[in-house]
Design a protein around this motif. Structure first.
Motif, PDB file in Angstrom:
ATOM      1  N   ALA A 197      -9.420   0.018  -5.977  1.00 55.16           N
ATOM      2  CA  ALA A 197     -10.176  -0.916  -6.811  1.00 55.16           C
ATOM      3  C   ALA A 197      -9.500  -2.283  -6.738  1.00 55.16           C
ATOM      4  N   LEU A 198     -10.262  -3.312  -6.406  1.00 60.23           N
ATOM      5  CA  LEU A 198      -9.687  -4.639  -6.299  1.00 60.23           C
ATOM      6  C   LEU A 198      -9.449  -5.220  -7.680  1.00 60.23           C
ATOM      7  N   GLY A 199      -8.374  -5.952  -7.798  1.00 57.85           N
ATOM      8  CA  GLY A 199      -7.964  -6.464  -9.096  1.00 57.85           C
ATOM      9  C   GLY A 199      -8.814  -7.578  -9.644  1.00 57.85           C
TER      10      GLY A 199
ATOM     11  N   VAL B 247     -10.671   2.911   3.042  1.00 57.93           N
ATOM     12  CA  VAL B 247      -9.961   3.063   4.308  1.00 57.93           C
ATOM     13  C   VAL B 247     -10.118   4.498   4.796  1.00 57.93           C
ATOM     14  N   ALA B 248     -10.433   4.645   6.065  1.00 57.78           N
ATOM     15  CA  ALA B 248     -10.545   5.970   6.685  1.00 57.78           C
ATOM     16  C   ALA B 248      -9.715   5.962   7.962  1.00 57.78           C
ATOM     17  N   ALA B 249      -8.847   6.961   8.128  1.00 61.47           N
ATOM     18  CA  ALA B 249      -7.972   7.029   9.300  1.00 61.47           C
ATOM     19  C   ALA B 249      -7.751   8.480   9.686  1.00 61.47           C
ATOM     20  N   GLN B 250      -7.546   8.706  10.967  1.00 58.70           N
ATOM     21  CA  GLN B 250      -7.324  10.069  11.447  1.00 58.70           C
ATOM     22  C   GLN B 250      -5.967  10.591  11.016  1.00 58.70           C
ATOM     23  N   ARG B 251      -5.006   9.700  10.843  1.00 54.90           N
ATOM     24  CA  ARG B 251      -3.662  10.113  10.426  1.00 54.90           C
ATOM     25  C   ARG B 251      -3.207   9.256   9.261  1.00 54.90           C
ATOM     26  N   ARG B 252      -2.376   9.837   8.418  1.00 58.67           N
ATOM     27  CA  ARG B 252      -1.799   9.109   7.291  1.00 58.67           C
ATOM     28  C   ARG B 252      -0.293   9.069   7.492  1.00 58.67           C
ATOM     29  N   GLU B 253       0.225   7.902   7.772  1.00 65.03           N
ATOM     30  CA  GLU B 253       1.631   7.742   8.101  1.00 65.03           C
ATOM     31  C   GLU B 253       2.371   7.036   6.975  1.00 65.03           C
ATOM     32  N   GLY B 254       3.703   7.123   7.053  1.00 64.72           N
ATOM     33  CA  GLY B 254       4.520   6.429   6.070  1.00 64.72           C
ATOM     34  C   GLY B 254       4.265   4.935   6.101  1.00 64.72           C
ATOM     35  N   GLY B 255       4.115   4.334   4.956  1.00 64.62           N
ATOM     36  CA  GLY B 255       3.850   2.898   4.864  1.00 64.62           C
ATOM     37  C   GLY B 255       2.378   2.542   4.825  1.00 64.62           C
ATOM     38  N   ASP B 256       1.488   3.494   5.130  1.00 66.04           N
ATOM     39  CA  ASP B 256       0.057   3.191   5.136  1.00 66.04           C
ATOM     40  C   ASP B 256      -0.427   2.755   3.761  1.00 66.04           C
ATOM     41  N   HIS B 257       0.054   3.439   2.723  1.00 67.24           N
ATOM     42  CA  HIS B 257      -0.382   3.086   1.366  1.00 67.24           C
ATOM     43  C   HIS B 257       0.067   1.673   1.005  1.00 67.24           C
ATOM     44  N   THR B 258       1.291   1.313   1.388  1.00 69.98           N
ATOM     45  CA  THR B 258       1.787  -0.031   1.100  1.00 69.98           C
ATOM     46  C   THR B 258       0.970  -1.081   1.825  1.00 69.98           C
ATOM     47  N   ILE B 259       0.667  -0.822   3.102  1.00 74.20           N
ATOM     48  CA  ILE B 259      -0.117  -1.782   3.890  1.00 74.20           C
ATOM     49  C   ILE B 259      -1.511  -1.940   3.297  1.00 74.20           C
ATOM     50  N   ALA B 260      -2.146  -0.812   2.952  1.00 74.82           N
ATOM     51  CA  ALA B 260      -3.483  -0.889   2.361  1.00 74.82           C
ATOM     52  C   ALA B 260      -3.454  -1.610   1.016  1.00 74.82           C
ATOM     53  N   SER B 261      -2.386  -1.411   0.250  1.00 74.75           N
ATOM     54  CA  SER B 261      -2.268  -2.086  -1.046  1.00 74.75           C
ATOM     55  C   SER B 261      -2.153  -3.595  -0.871  1.00 74.75           C
ATOM     56  N   VAL B 262      -1.426  -4.032   0.155  1.00 76.54           N
ATOM     57  CA  VAL B 262      -1.329  -5.462   0.438  1.00 76.54           C
ATOM     58  C   VAL B 262      -2.717  -6.016   0.774  1.00 76.54           C
ATOM     59  N   GLY B 263      -3.450  -5.277   1.605  1.00 72.95           N
ATOM     60  CA  GLY B 263      -4.810  -5.697   1.920  1.00 72.95           C
ATOM     61  C   GLY B 263      -5.682  -5.781   0.682  1.00 72.95           C
ATOM     62  N   ALA B 264      -5.530  -4.829  -0.238  1.00 69.85           N
ATOM     63  CA  ALA B 264      -6.324  -4.824  -1.465  1.00 69.85           C
ATOM     64  C   ALA B 264      -6.002  -6.046  -2.322  1.00 69.85           C
ATOM     65  N   VAL B 265      -4.729  -6.415  -2.395  1.00 66.11           N
ATOM     66  CA  VAL B 265      -4.340  -7.585  -3.187  1.00 66.11           C
ATOM     67  C   VAL B 265      -4.955  -8.858  -2.603  1.00 66.11           C
ATOM     68  N   LEU B 266      -4.885  -9.010  -1.282  1.00 67.88           N
ATOM     69  CA  LEU B 266      -5.455 -10.194  -0.637  1.00 67.88           C
ATOM     70  C   LEU B 266      -6.961 -10.248  -0.839  1.00 67.88           C
ATOM     71  N   LEU B 267      -7.629  -9.113  -0.690  1.00 69.47           N
ATOM     72  CA  LEU B 267      -9.075  -9.087  -0.885  1.00 69.47           C
ATOM     73  C   LEU B 267      -9.435  -9.369  -2.348  1.00 69.47           C
ATOM     74  N   SER B 268      -8.572  -8.961  -3.276  1.00 65.23           N
ATOM     75  CA  SER B 268      -8.805  -9.276  -4.686  1.00 65.23           C
ATOM     76  C   SER B 268      -8.815 -10.787  -4.903  1.00 65.23           C
ATOM     77  N   LEU B 269      -7.874 -11.476  -4.264  1.00 65.82           N
ATOM     78  CA  LEU B 269      -7.813 -12.932  -4.396  1.00 65.82           C
ATOM     79  C   LEU B 269      -9.013 -13.602  -3.750  1.00 65.82           C
ATOM     80  N   LEU B 270      -9.496 -13.015  -2.657  1.00 76.00           N
ATOM     81  CA  LEU B 270     -10.602 -13.631  -1.925  1.00 76.00           C
ATOM     82  C   LEU B 270     -11.955 -13.382  -2.575  1.00 76.00           C
ATOM     83  N   THR B 271     -12.069 -12.307  -3.327  1.00 79.96           N
ATOM     84  CA  THR B 271     -13.362 -11.965  -3.929  1.00 79.96           C
ATOM     85  C   THR B 271     -13.408 -12.257  -5.413  1.00 79.96           C
TER      86      THR B 271
END
Length: 535
Positions: A260-262, A271-295
């Motif tokens: 949920a964007l802030g 986000v949909a991915a074939q594999r879930r690797e270490g750091g993926d949640h952090t990267i997606a969270s950064v994207g969510a923060v940026l999209l929150s600012l943009l929207t």
């Protein structure tokens, strides 16, 4: 001892995941200094361990946290009777506790790995490693920690690089699409931005199969805030006062995440991915923060004042009457906050503004990109041209616009409310010149010249008479004006007007014929330019 065999409990639905970065078991097997050999169990990159633990307990279940490579020399293993039953129960208990693999050390107790243990590990799907006599358990544990440190460093490097990449994408002229595209690349999957009504408004990366796509859509509804008053909810009715900020799921073998964007507007990142690797949640969270600012929309008194200004203009108010409302909230009051009412309090004169025309260098701008540009230039007064090619902005006169990466800008001279239409024309011409000369920003030249010696009324009358043959064909007038401003360059005029160079030649020739003028004569060009500036 064999008679006191423990009974293996039912395995949990999902083994606990330790917070440490995983180490592929294959990386440990590849260490020549350890000389480990796998005898049973699954192989491949998905087989990982999180740490190493040594235990000689006949029932290690109470002492395991999950994710371990359990090392044992079989001190408590029975020679007889019923060794098969013991080993099956032992392995089942290790699996139930979440153990990731079993390492069996040769010598001094056993000269070889018991066949019954190999069979039990194969049956329960537990990787079994043979640890040779020359390899100590402490050496294996040290190798695991070394690999973990390398994995942690690689994870931190990956997250840092992703953060920088996403931040750069957010500064692009099409920020939302750019962020989603970078996010999909970094996560090796699909990223989609859902609007408040639940529909996808932007996406990047290869979309998963329909079943996973539908599951991601439903997962987004789980985290989407409750619909605002007057809007029907698009997801299932909430069962708790607050929705989770994020949620994960798996469908059709695809790992799904929703954030949920802030901004609080109901936008959701999926986000949909074939594999879930270490750091993926952090990267997606950064994207969510940026999209929150943009929207995000800023609901404030300033926003209400701007809305009131628009309504009053539509109902017949003059620009001068609504200037105080426009000034409220952006720190450039024309007659408020300690000003004198005439603009002298903040260095501007009565709400003076600069009109900016902007065009992206590549793609067509959307509303989100236009809002992001307004943020970069420090103004909320943004208008996206109905044709979707030019963004117009009103910037406080005290803030001189600077070049913005990915955009070409045309900037007018400062003007009061009554002069905004003329400033709009200045900005349009400056933008055309900037695009023609391939520079990021062109400002309208406001310094006085010889034309200031002629009264405005007389100059307009002269311009109207001189250009009368072109009055019925505005395209010829615009082409002649642009051509003269670019020193007779056919190519640059074509770029500025968005037409073919032959069209420019034809229009200029037609204008010369109608005017009966020799455009090779510099005096004629000067007189025409004077007239065009006052037309």
């Amino acid at each position: 001892m064999a008679d006191a065999r423990p009974t293996a409990p039912a395995a949990p639905a999902a083994a606990p995941v330790p917070p440490t970065p995983p180490v592929p078991l294959s990386a440990l097997l590849a260490r020549d200094d350890l000389a480990l050999r796998q005898l049973a169990g699954p192989t491949g990159p998905d087989v990982v361990i999180h740490w190493a633990h040594t235990s000689e307990m006949a029932d290690p279940f109470p002492y395991l946290l999950g994710g371990e490579l359990l090392l044992t020399a079989g001190v408590q293993f029975p020679d007889a009777p019923s060794p098969d039953t013991f080993f099956d129960s032992y392995v089942a208990r290790v699996v139930a506790a979440g153990g990731a693999a079993l390492g069996f050390g040769l010598a001094p107790v056993h000269d070889s790995v018991p066949d019954a243990l190999v069979t039990a590990c194969a049956t329960h799907g537990l990787p079994l490693l043979e640890v040779p006599p020359g390899t100590t358990f402490s050496g294996v544990a040290r190798a695991v920690w070394q690999l973990m440190a390398q994995a942690r460093l690689a994870e931190l490097r990956r997250v840092t690089e992703a953060q920088r990449s996403l931040a750069a994408a957010a500064a692009h002229s099409d920020p939302v699409s750019s962020v989603l595209r970078r996010l999909a690349q970094r996560l090796g999957g699909h990223a989609v931005l859902y609007g408040p009504d639940g529909t996808g408004i932007a996406a990047a990366g290869r979309a998963p199969a329909p079943a996973a796509t539908e599951a991601l859509h439903k997962l987004a509804a789980v985290v989407r805030p409750a619909a605002p008053p007057g809007q029907a909810p698009t997801g299932p009715a909430p069962t708790a006062p607050a929705r989770p900020a994020s949620a994960t799921d798996t469908a059709d073998g695809v790992h799904l995440s929703a954030y949920a964007l802030g901004s609080g507007e109901g936008f959701v990142l999926g986000v949909a991915a074939q594999r879930r690797e270490g750091g993926d949640h952090t990267i997606a969270s950064v994207g969510a923060v940026l999209l929150s600012l943009l929207t995000g929309e800023h609901h404030s008194g300033a926003g209400a004042a701007r809305s009131s200004a628009l309504v009053r203009l539509l109902l017949g108010a003059t620009p001068e009457e609504v200037v105080p409302l426009l000034d409220t909230g952006d720190g450039t009051s024309g007659g408020t906050s300690g000003g004198t009412g005439d603009g002298t309090g903040d260095g501007t004169s009565g709400g003076e503004r600069i009109v900016v025309h902007a065009r992206p260098d590549r793609q067509t701008p959307d509303a989100v990109a236009a809002a992001a540009l307004g943020t970069a230039l420090g103004t909320p007064l943004v208008d996206l041209d109905p044709d979707g090619e030019v963004v117009r902005l009103l910037v406080p006169a005290g803030r001189e616009p600077a070049p913005v990466p990915g955009w070409t800008l045309g900037v007018s001279a400062p003007a009061g409310p009554g002069g905004w239409p003329a400033a709009d024309t200045q900005a349009a011409r400056a933008l055309a010149r900037a695009r023609a000369t391939r520079v990021p920003l062109v400002r309208h030249g406001a310094r006085p010249g010889l034309s200031e010696l002629v009264p405005e009324a007389a100059a307009r009358a002269h311009a109207q008479a001189l250009l009368a043959p072109l009055a019925a064909q505005p395209a010829l007038t615009d082409t002649l004006r642009t051509w003269l401003s670019l020193h007779g360059s056919w190519d640059r005029t074509a770029v500025a007007l968005g037409v073919h160079r032959n069209t420019v030649r034809q229009r200029v020739a037609r204008a010369a014929l109608l005017l009966g003028a020799d455009l090779d004569d510099p005096d004629v060009r000067m007189e025409l330019w004077f007239a065009l500036r006052h037309s």
